[in-house]
Design an enzyme around this catalytic site. Structure first.
Site, PDB file in Angstrom:
ATOM      1  N   LEU A 180      -4.418 -11.481 -14.024  1.00  2.97           N
ATOM      2  CA  LEU A 180      -3.969 -11.122 -12.680  1.00  2.97           C
ATOM      3  C   LEU A 180      -4.011  -9.622 -12.426  1.00  2.97           C
ATOM      4  O   LEU A 180      -3.234  -9.103 -11.631  1.00  2.97           O
ATOM      5  CB  LEU A 180      -2.538 -11.637 -12.465  1.00  2.97           C
ATOM      6  CG  LEU A 180      -2.321 -13.142 -12.661  1.00  2.97           C
ATOM      7  CD1 LEU A 180      -0.831 -13.455 -12.698  1.00  2.97           C
ATOM      8  CD2 LEU A 180      -3.018 -13.928 -11.563  1.00  2.97           C
TER       9      LEU A 180
ATOM     10  N   ASP B 137     -11.308   2.589 -12.610  1.00  6.51           N
ATOM     11  CA  ASP B 137     -12.473   1.706 -12.521  1.00  6.51           C
ATOM     12  C   ASP B 137     -12.166   0.464 -13.360  1.00  6.51           C
ATOM     13  O   ASP B 137     -12.018   0.560 -14.581  1.00  6.51           O
ATOM     14  CB  ASP B 137     -13.716   2.430 -13.059  1.00  6.51           C
ATOM     15  CG  ASP B 137     -14.982   1.567 -13.002  1.00  6.51           C
ATOM     16  OD1 ASP B 137     -14.909   0.407 -12.554  1.00  6.51           O
ATOM     17  OD2 ASP B 137     -16.039   2.054 -13.435  1.00  6.51           O
TER      18      ASP B 137
ATOM     19  N   ASP C  99     -13.527  -7.545 -20.094  1.00  2.00           N
ATOM     20  CA  ASP C  99     -14.165  -7.598 -21.410  1.00  2.00           C
ATOM     21  C   ASP C  99     -13.230  -7.026 -22.478  1.00  2.00           C
ATOM     22  O   ASP C  99     -13.137  -7.561 -23.593  1.00  2.00           O
ATOM     23  CB  ASP C  99     -15.480  -6.817 -21.398  1.00  2.00           C
ATOM     24  CG  ASP C  99     -16.480  -7.396 -20.416  1.00  2.00           C
ATOM     25  OD1 ASP C  99     -16.591  -8.631 -20.350  1.00  2.00           O
ATOM     26  OD2 ASP C  99     -17.140  -6.616 -19.715  1.00  2.00           O
TER      27      ASP C  99
ATOM     28  N   SER D  23     -15.902   2.869 -21.140  1.00  2.00           N
ATOM     29  CA  SER D  23     -14.456   2.816 -20.893  1.00  2.00           C
ATOM     30  C   SER D  23     -13.713   1.984 -21.931  1.00  2.00           C
ATOM     31  O   SER D  23     -12.473   1.971 -21.946  1.00  2.00           O
ATOM     32  CB  SER D  23     -14.179   2.222 -19.506  1.00  2.00           C
ATOM     33  OG  SER D  23     -14.472   0.829 -19.478  1.00  2.00           O
TER      34      SER D  23
END
Length: 229
Positions: free
Chosen positions: A140, A166, A172, A211
């Site tokens: 969520l 971002d 992932d 990231s």
């Protein structure tokens, strides 16, 4: 086990990020579609060494099904991130150890309506579990995630408060954190706190692969956020 598919381009994802850090992704699958069941079945011992098998739906669904069958035969647990979700996802792919979907994917697979009502997310997780998943997880975003399991009391697992830059790659990272925690032998609630930490860290930086946090970074945030309990 990386191979080249002759005459087929590498798969490409084009990502657009808005000012709130949310993303929209368009995928040209390319060589992903060349990963057929025959590629897996060429090595019958493919998963014999594995502690866990992690998959999503960016290769042909029949190949995902073949991999699930091979993992089950090797007695290796499976995490399936049903992304991108499709309304005609074979029922056999829901009958796995850990099924993970976000709000939009849950809406595709169930009657769930994305929004601020956590009860709807619980209902979606319950529906997915009744369809066969041993543990069904609905992520969520900044609200964390909910899960449904026959072994533990279901509840919402909160996420650390972060400033999202971002969200690309956050899902992932969540899956990677979940897999890591399961391989450590953690019970599902603690594993999901750890996964939320991994996903949150990924959302604080630009990019997809760039990231992704290190294990040390996730461990540190997990200790700050959840402690050792």
């Amino acid at each position: 086990r990386v191979a080249q598919a002759e005459g087929i381009p590498t798969g490409v994802a084009m990502i657009v990020v808005d000012r709130q850090g949310e993303n929209t992704i368009v995928v040209a699958p390319g060589a992903n579609q060349a990963v057929t069941p025959a590629v897996l079945e060429a090595d019958r011992a493919l998963f014999d060494w594995a502690e866990i098998v992690v998959m999503q739906c960016e290769i042909p669904l029949e190949t995902v099904g073949a991999a699930v069958a091979m993992a089950r035969k090797a007695e290796v647990p499976v995490i399936l991130n049903a992304a991108p979700a499709t309304s005609d996802l074979p029922g056999s792919l829901l009958q796995i150890d850990y099924l993970v979907v976000n709000e939009e994917e849950a809406a595709t697979l169930t009657d769930y309506l994305p929004g601020d009502d956590i009860r709807q997310a619980y209902a979606a997780a319950g529906m997915l579990r009744r369809q066969g998943a041993k543990v069904a997880i609905v992520t969520l975003g900044d609200l964390g995630c909910v899960y449904e399991s026959g072994y533990y009391d279901s509840e919402r697992i909160q996420a650390p408060l972060i400033e999202a830059v971002d969200t690309t790659g956050a899902g992932d990272a969540f899956i990677g954190g979940l897999a890591t925690a399961i391989c450590r032998g953690w019970e599902i609630e603690r594993a999901l706190y750890y996964a939320n930490c991994a996903g949150a860290l990924a959302a604080t930086k630009l990019g997809a692969q760039s990231s992704l946090p290190t294990a040390e970074e996730v461990d540190r945030l997990f200790q700050e956020f959840h402690g050792s309990g």
